[in-house]
Design an enzyme around this catalytic site. Structure first.
Site: not given
Ligand code: HPA
Length: 236
Positions: A5, A21, A25, A44, A88, A90-91, A182-184, A206-207, A220
């Site tokens: 990769h 992510g 960016r 990729r 990392r 990220g948001s 977040e997810m990582e 970010s939210d 952002r």
């Molecule tokens: N969920 C998962 N990951 C995120 C979110 C969220 O609301 N906002 C930014 N990354």
């Protein structure tokens, strides 16, 4: 040399890699902050760049979204490219009204329901993984020197962005003390542990799942600059 990769040659990646992510960016960071930039990956479209920041070598590369994606890239960087540190950047979404949009968070641990760690190394199931203490100390010192306030806490690394039961987040906040999602990070911290390397995670809010406020992509971009400056000052 290349991996499935990453198409970089062995010496094209710095010891410290910042990982947003979004690969665009990574391009923005390289274009805006780095000198002597050389792109080392296009496979990729997961763009990766090496350059200098204030004369010191540093790389920046996209991780993609989710633990399977950052799991692949961070493992290849640590194991096959001799990368020592991955930060990392990220948001995240806030789980509490104690934190505001655009706040910068530093992960003290990552909580997850994910089987990533168990499947990756077949050891034991555990709900938390941890960043490198030494990198976190450096990040805190850098933030202080730049006069940027940061909030430390548990981060929830989720496998799911769209849950059928939106309010589930409240249980995770109450039971595991996770202040944002977040997810990582959980997978990144695990990979650092099994390869004997270092990882950390800085996030910009970010939210908010509590107030349902969100930010536009332009807003952002600006807010993320603070977090990028902290992370970039770890170039060595
Ligand atoms: N969920 C998962 N990951 C995120 C979110 C969220 O609301 N906002 C930014 N990354």
């Amino acid at each position: 040399m290349s991996t499935p990769h990453i198409s970089a040659k062995q010496d094209e990646i710095a010891k410290t890699v910042l990982m947003p992510g979004d690969p665009l960016r990574a391009k923005f960071i390289a274009d805006t902050f780095l000198d002597n930039v050389k792109q080392f990956n296009t496979v990729r479209n997961m763009f990766g760049y090496t350059g200098t920041y204030k004369g010191k070598k540093i790389s920046v590369m996209g991780s993609g979204m989710g633990m399977p994606s950052i799991g692949i890239y961070s493992y290849e960087l640590y194991k096959f490219y001799d990368v020592e540190n991955i930060i990392r950047i990220g948001s995240c979404g806030a789980y509490t009204d104690k934190i505001d949009l655009y706040d910068v968070l530093l992960a003290e641990s990552a909580y997850s329901e994910s089987s990533y760690a168990y499947v990756q190394s077949g050891t034991y199931k555990q709900p938390y993984t941890y960043p490198s203490k030494h990198l976190n100390e450096k990040i805190e010192a850098a933030a202080k020197a730049l006069n940027i306030p940061i909030t430390k806490g548990v981060i929830h690394s989720s496998d799911v962005f769209y849950r059928e039961n939106f309010d589930d987040y409240k249980k995770i906040y109450e039971n595991y003390d996770a202040i944002a999602v977040e997810m990582e990070s959980f997978a990144l911290f695990h990979n650092a542990k099994v390869t004997g390397k270092n990882a950390a995670c800085l996030l910009t809010v970010s939210d908010s799942l509590v107030t349902k406020e969100a930010t536009s992509s332009d807003e952002r971009q600006n807010a993320f600059t603070k977090m990028m400056e902290i992370a970039l000052s770890l170039a060595e």
